[in-house]
Design an enzyme around this catalytic site. Structure first.
Site, PDB file in Angstrom:
ATOM      1  N   HIS A   1      10.944 -22.157   8.599  1.00  0.00           N
ATOM      2  CA  HIS A   1      10.189 -21.023   9.119  1.00  0.00           C
ATOM      3  C   HIS A   1       8.707 -21.202   8.828  1.00  0.00           C
ATOM      4  O   HIS A   1       8.316 -22.027   8.000  1.00  0.00           O
ATOM      5  CB  HIS A   1      10.714 -19.696   8.556  1.00  0.00           C
ATOM      6  CG  HIS A   1      10.724 -19.625   7.061  1.00  0.00           C
ATOM      7  ND1 HIS A   1      11.721 -20.197   6.293  1.00  0.00           N
ATOM      8  CD2 HIS A   1       9.849 -19.064   6.186  1.00  0.00           C
ATOM      9  CE1 HIS A   1      11.467 -19.974   5.017  1.00  0.00           C
ATOM     10  NE2 HIS A   1      10.328 -19.294   4.914  1.00  0.00           N
TER      11      HIS A   1
ATOM     12  N   ARG B   1      11.466 -10.164  -1.043  1.00  0.00           N
ATOM     13  CA  ARG B   1      12.379 -11.268  -0.744  1.00  0.00           C
ATOM     14  C   ARG B   1      13.453 -11.382  -1.812  1.00  0.00           C
ATOM     15  O   ARG B   1      13.163 -11.328  -3.009  1.00  0.00           O
ATOM     16  CB  ARG B   1      11.554 -12.557  -0.693  1.00  0.00           C
ATOM     17  CG  ARG B   1      12.364 -13.813  -0.538  1.00  0.00           C
ATOM     18  CD  ARG B   1      11.473 -14.990  -0.250  1.00  0.00           C
ATOM     19  NE  ARG B   1      10.930 -15.603  -1.465  1.00  0.00           N
ATOM     20  CZ  ARG B   1      10.379 -16.811  -1.506  1.00  0.00           C
ATOM     21  NH1 ARG B   1      10.254 -17.521  -0.396  1.00  0.00           N
ATOM     22  NH2 ARG B   1       9.918 -17.301  -2.630  1.00  0.00           N
TER      23      ARG B   1
ATOM     24  N   HIS C   1       8.548 -24.683   6.673  1.00  0.00           N
ATOM     25  CA  HIS C   1       9.280 -25.012   5.444  1.00  0.00           C
ATOM     26  C   HIS C   1      10.601 -24.265   5.385  1.00  0.00           C
ATOM     27  O   HIS C   1      10.805 -23.268   6.087  1.00  0.00           O
ATOM     28  CB  HIS C   1       8.442 -24.632   4.217  1.00  0.00           C
ATOM     29  CG  HIS C   1       8.250 -23.150   4.077  1.00  0.00           C
ATOM     30  ND1 HIS C   1       7.368 -22.431   4.844  1.00  0.00           N
ATOM     31  CD2 HIS C   1       8.860 -22.248   3.269  1.00  0.00           C
ATOM     32  CE1 HIS C   1       7.435 -21.158   4.519  1.00  0.00           C
ATOM     33  NE2 HIS C   1       8.341 -21.003   3.572  1.00  0.00           N
TER      34      HIS C   1
ATOM     35  N   ASP D   1      12.764 -22.405   2.193  1.00  0.00           N
ATOM     36  CA  ASP D   1      12.344 -21.885   0.892  1.00  0.00           C
ATOM     37  C   ASP D   1      12.833 -22.803  -0.228  1.00  0.00           C
ATOM     38  O   ASP D   1      14.000 -23.198  -0.257  1.00  0.00           O
ATOM     39  CB  ASP D   1      12.865 -20.456   0.701  1.00  0.00           C
ATOM     40  CG  ASP D   1      12.117 -19.469   1.588  1.00  0.00           C
ATOM     41  OD1 ASP D   1      10.956 -19.761   1.945  1.00  0.00           O
ATOM     42  OD2 ASP D   1      12.693 -18.420   1.933  1.00  0.00           O
TER      43      ASP D   1
END
Ligand code: FE2
Length: 323
Positions: A279, A296, A128, A130
């Protein structure tokens, strides 16, 4: 003053060195302290390396939450997250931790083993970018490792510009003009009976029609804008045609030669271009008793445009996606 000199496969400017680690994607950057007040030349070098190598890695960094956000701010506007759980530091709403995502599964009655399993039930589904179902997915993500298992837990990225370039010319021409529906929850395997997450999805639809080939806003590259997590259906094709072509494109997107795999250490930082990569989060640690704590920060992104300049559009009836 900065000077550039060639090194063995790398590039050195001032004190920093950019050393590619795979043929199409990934470079390790050394000689920079991300917690320091970086000068514009160093920021420029890092930005250039992210655009060129799609994901860059730093090791041995000592960022706290505030320094993480300050570093991100040199490259764009950090996304301010709506509070999703108890985990984010309340005074730094730009930082999201892995614990948030575990807690997200817990909200729907699932433990951290079941949650990723239900969202990743085929080989390709876990890949995917993000927040890819939003009309404006983040431009970049900066992920830092605090605590990592002694083995397992690697992350893998793939270069979608290289994957596009590797398609045959007739297939490139075919996909250039296509658009696809991206939707939160595609590929999720529901629990038998009542499923709280399915109920949540129905009430919180985030869905967008994105170009299947996206023009990168900074490099001008054509990017094969597919992933296994959000893409539901190619517009104008039958269900069967769409499924077969998406399968082919996804296999292309994650061919090993377009990927790089990163072994995390405490203090490692990965900074990726979320517009040009997908990723795969690790799936090999759930059975291990080791904690893995990551933080993150994402940067706001643009609305994608296709090869003909047509922008992505939210699907009527869905929500644009909130942070
Ligand atoms: Fe991710």
């Amino acid at each position: 003053m900065t000077t550039s000199t060639g090194t063995a496969g790398g590039r050195r400017t001032g004190g920093i060195e950019v050393r590619p680690v795979a043929g199409h994607i990934g470079a390790e950057i050394s000689g920079v302290d991300l917690a320091a007040d970086l000068d514009d030349a160093v920021v420029g070098e890092i930005r250039e390396a992210v655009l060129r190598w799609k994901v860059v890695f730093f090791r041995g960094q000592r960022l706290d939450h505030a320094a993480h956000v300050a570093f991100a701010r040199r490259f764009g506007e950090p996304v301010v997250l709506r509070r999703r759980g108890r985990a984010p530091p309340p005074d730094v709403p730009e930082v999201e931790t892995t614990a948030d995502r575990l807690e997200l599964g817990g909200r729907f009655g699932m433990d951290h083993d079941e949650w990723p399993r239900r969202r990743r039930h085929t080989l390709l589904r876990g890949w995917h970018c993000d927040h890819g179902a939003r009309v404006d997915p983040p431009a970049a993500t900066i992920l830092r490792a605090e605590t990592v298992p002694p083995y397992g837990g690697d992350t893998t990225w793939s270069n979608l510009a290289a994957a596009y370039a590797g398609l045959s010319a007739p297939v490139r021409a075919f996909v250039d003009g296509l658009r696809a529906e991206h939707r939160l929850g595609v590929g999720y395997q529901p629990r038998p009976g009542d499923d709280a997450y399915v109920r949540h999805l129905l009430g919180h639809q985030i869905a967008t029609v994105h170009p299947l080939v996206r023009l990168h806003p900074e490099t001008g590259e054509r990017v094969l804008f597919v992933n296994g997590y959000y893409v539901e259906q190619i517009e104008g094709l039958s269900r069967a045609e769409s499924a077969a072509i998406l399968q082919m494109l996804l296999e292309q997107a994650v061919r090993p030669e377009y990927t790089v795999r990163f072994r995390w250490e405490p203090g490692s930082v990965a900074f990726w271009d979320n517009r040009a990569t997908i990723h795969l989060a690790p799936a090999d640690t759930a059975h291990l008793a080791f904690p893995r704590i990551m933080h993150r920060v994402m940067l706001h992104g643009e609305v994608p445009v296709g090869v003909d300049g047509t922008p992505s559009e939210p699907i009527p009836g869905s929500r644009p996606g909130h942070w």
